[in-house]
Design a protein around this motif. Structure first.
Motif, PDB file in Angstrom:
ATOM      1  N   ILE A 173       0.838  -1.194   0.000  1.00 24.18           N
ATOM      2  CA  ILE A 173       0.000   0.000   0.000  1.00 24.18           C
ATOM      3  C   ILE A 173       0.871   1.241   0.000  1.00 24.18           C
ATOM      4  N   PHE A 174       0.458   2.209  -0.792  1.00 26.00           N
ATOM      5  CA  PHE A 174       1.147   3.489  -0.898  1.00 26.00           C
ATOM      6  C   PHE A 174       0.435   4.463   0.033  1.00 26.00           C
ATOM      7  N   THR A 175       1.108   4.880   1.088  1.00 23.06           N
ATOM      8  CA  THR A 175       0.435   5.585   2.179  1.00 23.06           C
ATOM      9  C   THR A 175       0.741   7.074   2.255  1.00 23.06           C
ATOM     10  N   GLY A 176       1.528   7.616   1.334  1.00 24.44           N
ATOM     11  CA  GLY A 176       1.819   9.045   1.420  1.00 24.44           C
ATOM     12  C   GLY A 176       2.374   9.395   2.777  1.00 24.44           C
ATOM     13  N   ASP A 177       1.649  10.247   3.523  1.00 26.00           N
ATOM     14  CA  ASP A 177       2.063  10.647   4.872  1.00 26.00           C
ATOM     15  C   ASP A 177       1.112  10.160   5.957  1.00 26.00           C
ATOM     16  N   THR A 178       0.072   9.393   5.566  1.00 27.67           N
ATOM     17  CA  THR A 178      -0.986   9.049   6.514  1.00 27.67           C
ATOM     18  C   THR A 178      -0.465   8.340   7.760  1.00 27.67           C
ATOM     19  N   ILE A 179       0.407   7.376   7.582  1.00 26.78           N
ATOM     20  CA  ILE A 179       0.917   6.644   8.748  1.00 26.78           C
ATOM     21  C   ILE A 179       2.422   6.844   8.888  1.00 26.78           C
ATOM     22  N   GLY A 180       2.850   8.072   8.607  1.00 24.33           N
ATOM     23  CA  GLY A 180       4.179   8.442   9.026  1.00 24.33           C
ATOM     24  C   GLY A 180       5.254   8.587   7.976  1.00 24.33           C
ATOM     25  N   GLU A 192      14.389   0.593  12.241  1.00 24.69           N
ATOM     26  CA  GLU A 192      13.352   1.098  11.352  1.00 24.69           C
ATOM     27  C   GLU A 192      12.551   2.108  12.160  1.00 24.69           C
ATOM     28  N   LEU A 193      12.797   3.381  11.914  1.00 23.58           N
ATOM     29  CA  LEU A 193      12.102   4.434  12.645  1.00 23.58           C
ATOM     30  C   LEU A 193      11.000   5.021  11.774  1.00 23.58           C
ATOM     31  N   ILE A 194       9.791   5.065  12.322  1.00 28.84           N
ATOM     32  CA  ILE A 194       8.654   5.676  11.651  1.00 28.84           C
ATOM     33  C   ILE A 194       8.024   6.658  12.628  1.00 28.84           C
ATOM     34  N   LEU A 195       7.969   7.928  12.240  1.00 31.89           N
ATOM     35  CA  LEU A 195       7.380   8.962  13.086  1.00 31.89           C
ATOM     36  C   LEU A 195       6.119   9.506  12.427  1.00 31.89           C
ATOM     37  N   LEU A 236       5.436  -3.515  12.628  1.00 29.06           N
ATOM     38  CA  LEU A 236       6.316  -2.574  13.313  1.00 29.06           C
ATOM     39  C   LEU A 236       5.882  -1.138  13.032  1.00 29.06           C
ATOM     40  N   VAL A 237       5.457  -0.876  11.810  1.00 26.28           N
ATOM     41  CA  VAL A 237       4.974   0.458  11.456  1.00 26.28           C
ATOM     42  C   VAL A 237       3.778   0.833  12.324  1.00 26.28           C
ATOM     43  N   TYR A 238       2.798  -0.049  12.405  1.00 20.29           N
ATOM     44  CA  TYR A 238       1.596   0.241  13.190  1.00 20.29           C
ATOM     45  C   TYR A 238       1.960   0.458  14.665  1.00 20.29           C
ATOM     46  N   LYS A 239       2.839  -0.387  15.164  1.00 21.50           N
ATOM     47  CA  LYS A 239       3.237  -0.282  16.570  1.00 21.50           C
ATOM     48  C   LYS A 239       3.914   1.052  16.850  1.00 21.50           C
TER      49      LYS A 239
END
Length: 318
Positions: A173-180, A192-195, A236-239
């Motif tokens: 899925i291509f999420t743009g900025d929705t989930i970080g 793997e850092l996702i903010l 990990l992204v969701y978490k």
């Protein structure tokens, strides 16, 4: 420029050097008989996008579909200029974003107010997209390509004019900025850092978490971020977003309490400082030196996040 990155199932990632920086913003190419590009970034990135297509032995006149996840200028500011090289392409956009691509005057006005003298270097020119070449995609609608289907999901939180696009063939899925925002430079530290991206002026944390849950239910194999790259570890992204988002709000609210009698500029500076301290403390624990190149991105992102959070809290209290 760096070579395009081949991902799975006929998807490539082109680094388009947004702001002149590597690994800041990416355009995705779906190799299909109906050639599709997702995200263009701003107009100064268009030459890099065209060169990336050339390196992939693809011609812009063969592009059939251009998709923007949302109309913020770092994702869609260059779509009109890119379209001039793609005579056979249709631009697909969220219903709330269509008018801004057809008439970008408000986008230009808002960006000039924020960036001032830097506007031309960062974004110029912003070319209107002809109405006849715009196609709205509703929540749940599908674009059927030759060997896959792209499904559009309304995913607000970062912006109300945002959708995420599921690719049936790669189950990504291509999420743009929705989930970080994803920071690939930290992979050298096995991190793997996702903010979360809480930019103004439509940031809504509840909607962001609802969008995250919606994406989670799709059980995708990979997440393709606008900034920058792909994670094959969706859980990990969701978490991380569920972990960082409440922390962003908590430290920001505390900073605003301390600065309750200060002017807006000082309040924003206090929130930025609190967010930077939160993130940098985490990176310190990982052994990331303060002079590491990732801080160039962290500084920019917490600056924008502070603006969005201050705006959000002001709206909640009003």
């Amino acid at each position: 420029m760096s070579k395009p990155i081949g991902l799975s199932n006929g998807v490539s990632l082109i680094d388009v050097y947004d702001l002149g920086l590597p690994k800041r913003t990416g355009s995705y190419v779906i190799h299909d008989e109906e050639l599709t590009v997702i995200e263009t970034s701003a107009s100064p990135s268009v030459p890099y996008l065209l060169e990336g297509l050339k390196q992939l032995d693809l011609k812009p006149e063969d592009v059939k579909h251009i998709i923007v996840t949302h109309v913020h200028l770092d994702h869609a500011g260059g779509v009109g200029l890119f379209l001039e090289s793609c005579p056979n392409a249709t631009v697909h956009v969220h219903p709330r974003g269509r008018r801004h691509l057809a008439d970008p005057s408000k986008l230009i006005q808002g960006a000039r107010a924020v960036y001032g003298d830097k506007f031309d270097k960062l974004f110029d020119p912003i070319v209107p997209v002809p109405e006849a070449r715009l196609q709205e995609q509703e929540d749940g609608s599908q674009l059927k390509l030759q060997d896959r289907e792209l499904t559009f999901y309304d995913t607000p939180g970062h912006a109300k004019h945002h959708f995420s696009i599921h690719d049936s063939k790669s189950n990504s899925i291509f999420t743009g900025d929705t989930i970080g925002v994803y920071y690939p430079d930290l992979l050298e530290f096995d991190e793997e850092l996702i903010l979360p991206s809480t930019s103004p002026n439509q940031f809504d944390p509840e909607s962001m978490l609802e969008s995250l849950s919606r994406i989670e239910r799709l059980k995708v194999n990979a997440i393709n971020f606008g900034h920058f790259g792909q994670s094959t570890n969706p859980e990990l992204v969701y978490k991380q977003i569920r972990n960082w988002l409440p922390q962003f709000l908590e430290v920001s609210e505390a900073a605003l309490v301390e600065q309750k009698d200060a002017d807006l500029e000082k309040q924003i500076a206090a929130v930025k400082s609190a967010l930077f301290k939160l993130v940098s403390s985490h990176l310190d624990q990982l052994g990331v030196p303060r002079e590491h190149k990732v801080y160039q991105f962290i500084n920019m992102d917490v600056d924008v996040c502070a603006l969005g959070i201050v705006d959000y809290i002001a709206k909640v209290k009003s």
